[in-house]
Design a protein around this motif. Sequence first.
Motif, short mmCIF file in Angstrom:
data_model
loop_
_atom_site.label_atom_id
_atom_site.label_comp_id
_atom_site.label_asym_id
_atom_site.label_seq_id
_atom_site.Cartn_x
_atom_site.Cartn_y
_atom_site.Cartn_z
N LYS A 1 -2.96 -4.48 -1.64
CA LYS A 1 -3.06 -5.64 -2.53
C LYS A 1 -1.92 -6.59 -2.23
CE LYS A 1 -0.88 -3.06 -6.25
NZ LYS A 1 -1.02 -2.54 -7.57
N TYR B 1 -7.78 2.44 3.71
CA TYR B 1 -6.58 2.33 2.86
C TYR B 1 -6.76 1.19 1.87
CZ TYR B 1 -4.96 5.25 6.61
OH TYR B 1 -4.87 6.26 7.54
N THR B 2 -6.06 1.28 0.76
CA THR B 2 -6.07 0.23 -0.25
C THR B 2 -4.81 -0.59 -0.13
OG1 THR B 2 -7.30 1.69 -1.73
CG2 THR B 2 -6.25 -0.22 -2.72
N GLU C 1 -0.53 4.27 0.39
CA GLU C 1 -1.42 5.33 0.85
C GLU C 1 -1.15 5.86 2.25
OE1 GLU C 1 -5.29 3.63 0.34
OE2 GLU C 1 -5.36 4.32 -1.73
N ALA D 1 -8.94 -2.02 4.01
CA ALA D 1 -9.91 -1.11 3.38
C ALA D 1 -10.89 -0.54 4.41
CB ALA D 1 -10.67 -1.84 2.29
N SER E 1 0.86 -1.18 0.00
CA SER E 1 0.00 0.00 0.00
C SER E 1 0.89 1.22 0.00
CB SER E 1 -0.90 0.03 1.24
OG SER E 1 -1.72 1.18 1.21
#
Length: 74
Positions: A70, A67-68, A12, A63, A10
């Motif tokens: 992966k 926040y995102t 972010e 999330a 992330s």
Amino acid sequence: MATRTTTLRSEEFSCPSCVSKIETKLKGLDGVDNAEVKFSSGRIIVDHDPAVASVRQLVDAVAAVGYTAKPSAY
């Protein structure tokens, strides 16, 4: 419990408060043994039992605090 380490990425988060929110949320999930946010590299390292806390649940927990994330290859 079969523990696995999953790394999420992330870009972010930008402050210690962000790090704390993410770590607290992840550590509160059933099946998560530990969660550590590496602020400088944008990595979130989670030790968890995938039968209890799936990668999707980890991503969704991040999330849930805004926040995102992966899954990462490393």
